[in-house]
Design an enzyme around this catalytic site. Structure first.
Site, mmCIF file in Angstrom:
data_model
loop_
_atom_site.group_PDB
_atom_site.id
_atom_site.type_symbol
_atom_site.label_atom_id
_atom_site.label_comp_id
_atom_site.label_asym_id
_atom_site.label_seq_id
_atom_site.Cartn_x
_atom_site.Cartn_y
_atom_site.Cartn_z
ATOM 1 N N LYS A 120 19.383 -10.408 -12.940
ATOM 2 C CA LYS A 120 18.685 -10.993 -13.907
ATOM 3 C C LYS A 120 17.928 -11.673 -13.152
ATOM 4 C CE LYS A 120 19.299 -11.026 -18.527
ATOM 5 N NZ LYS A 120 19.806 -9.648 -19.554
ATOM 6 N N ASP A 165 14.213 -9.473 -22.307
ATOM 7 C CA ASP A 165 15.002 -9.915 -22.541
ATOM 8 C C ASP A 165 15.132 -10.939 -23.490
ATOM 9 O OD1 ASP A 165 18.229 -10.468 -21.709
ATOM 10 O OD2 ASP A 165 17.945 -12.416 -22.357
#
Ligand code: GLU
Length: 447
Positions: free
Chosen positions: A128, A168
């Site tokens: 991430k 995201d």
């Protein structure tokens, strides 16, 4: 040492080694608590220190992102990429641009992503990244300059076989386009598989945009079907109004539900006739303005500033905004309003206290790791199409997504039963995801 004692020792160590990273601690604790039965059953995991290794990212990159706004003023942001686990495939996970982003947030997201990706059954590891950059109110050119500067560092760490970022919060098709353009320019390679969530005109895949929201609703439908129920006719609340929320609402409507509200950081709207999604898309995807615009065009609807949406009575809640958005009070309100099912579209939107309220009231609960895995699964399908220089139709891609969500549901459901916790999707998802990663780590030796 029992699995319980072992996991308590490991958790204390994680807290000591990662001070101040409360969201990361929360995500680790939730997993450690639910995999205790798997540790008792598989002493080989403990022996090989699989959990200690899983809690430590393989690599953490922090970098400076300097950029210039439209008036010529210089800004400095911080960029992150946490490459958590590559036992199952290249690191895979989104980039988040939001002022709240820090290392602890990126680590919680990367940790969750590792299990989620394991659960999909696809060849993707976990990672991430993101930045504390705030895209709100920034012009298109400013967004582009920021993305280019971000990629000037990120490009050396990513690649089709190494690490494949996607979107995201704060990173959608526009940002992925600028990031891909800069990667291509720096490397002189048209490496489609280096990023997912690309536009359909340059290597993107059908249904990727819709996949997280659609997938969450497919999962909700599966949960309801296991007890002979249907989504048809249910009153659904969706929080947020980004990509996940909009397409969760769209699929819920297609399956016959009435979606009565959604929100943004300014408040929520309630529309008992059912949300007008074309209007919402125009407000949020095209004009990128506040949600109160909705009531101008739909005067029968209400805009409620500053309060959590969870005070509105509903049958099914799909939190699609951000982490820890449902407090214990919100959970109690939901229970009182008749909510019988919570499906997490966002990552970890439910606080541990709220989860206990749901458990106490017998509300069925689908954790994000399982329920929102449709997004990253569609990313893996995008990688597959890129690798074969192919592109699939919308219908076929949606069918694949629905099959994957059914399989994820079945795997959570049967794992929970196998470990003596029928109906506990949190335990099912954590154990099933963990086992897949752990088995691969054992097979690969001490990595
Ligand atoms: N950010 C999404 C998630 O939380 C998608 C990640 C991806 O497609 O790589 O799963």
């Amino acid at each position: 040492m029992s699995g319980r004692d072992k996991s308590a020792v490991i958790f204390a160590d994680v807290v000591r080694r990662n001070p101040g990273e409360s969201e990361f601690h929360q995500a680790v604790l939730e997993v450690l608590e639910s995999i205790i039965p798997a540790l008792d059953k598989h002493p080989e995991y403990t022996e090989a220190k699989i959990i200690e290794r899983i809690c430590e990212p393989e690599r953490q990159i922090i970098f400076r992102v300097p950029w210039e706004d439209d008036r010529g003023e210089v800004h400095i942001n911080r960029g992150f990429r946490v490459e958590f686990n590559s036992a199952l495939g290249p690191y895979k996970g989104g980039l988040r641009f939001h002022p709240s982003v820090n290392l602890g947030i990126v680590k919680f997201l990367g940790f969750e992503q590792t299990f989620k990706n394991g659960l999909t059954g696809m060849p993707i590891g976990g990672g991430k990244g993101g930045s504390d950059f705030d895209p709100k109110g920034r012009s298109d050119r400013e967004i582009m300059r920021f993305c280019q500067s971000f990629m000037n560092e990120l490009y050396r760490h990513i690649g089709e076989y190494t690490d494949v970022p996607a979107g995201d919060i704060g990173v959608g098709g526009r940002e992925i386009g600028y990031l891909f353009g800069q990667y291509k320019r720096i490397t002189n390679r048209y490496e489609s598989g280096v990023l997912t969530g690309k536009g359909l005109g340059y290597g993107g895949a059908q249904v990727r945009r819709e996949a997280t929201g659609y997938g969450a609703v497919f999962f909700a439908d599966e949960v309801l079907r296991t007890s002979g129920d249907r989504l048809d006719g249910k009153r659904v609340l969706v929080s947020g109004s980004g990509n996940v929320a909009i397409y969760a609402a769209e699929k819920a409507q297609q399956l016959g539900a009435v979606v009565i509200g959604c929100s943004d950081s300014s408040g929520y709207i309630r529309d008992d006739k059912g949300l007008d999604l074309e209007l919402l898309k125009e407000i949020k995807e095209l004009r990128r303005v506040r949600i109160d615009e909705y009531v101008r065009a739909r005067p029968h609807a209400a805009f409620v500033p500053g309060s959590p949406i969870w005070e509105v009575p509903c049958d099914v809640a799909i939190p699609c905004a951000t982490q820890n958005e449902i407090s214990a009070t919100d959970a109690a309100n939901l229970v009182e309003g008749g909510c019988r099912l919570v499906v997490e579209g966002a990552n970890m939107p439910t606080t541990p206290e709220a989860l206990r309220v749901f458990e106490g009231a017998g509300v069925r609960f689908a954790p994000g790791k399982a329920a929102n895995a449709g997004g990253v699964a569609a990313s893996a399908l995008e990688m597959q199409q890129n690798a074969s220089r192919d592109s699939w139709s919308f219908g076929y891609s949606e069918e694949r997504l629905q099959e994957i969500m059914k399989e994820i549901h079945a795997s959570c459901h049967t794992t929970a039963e196998e470990y003596g916790m029928p109906g506990n999707y949190v335990a099912g998802a954590n154990i099933a995801g963990f086992r897949r990663v752990a088995e691969a780590m054992l097979a690969l030796g001490l990595i």
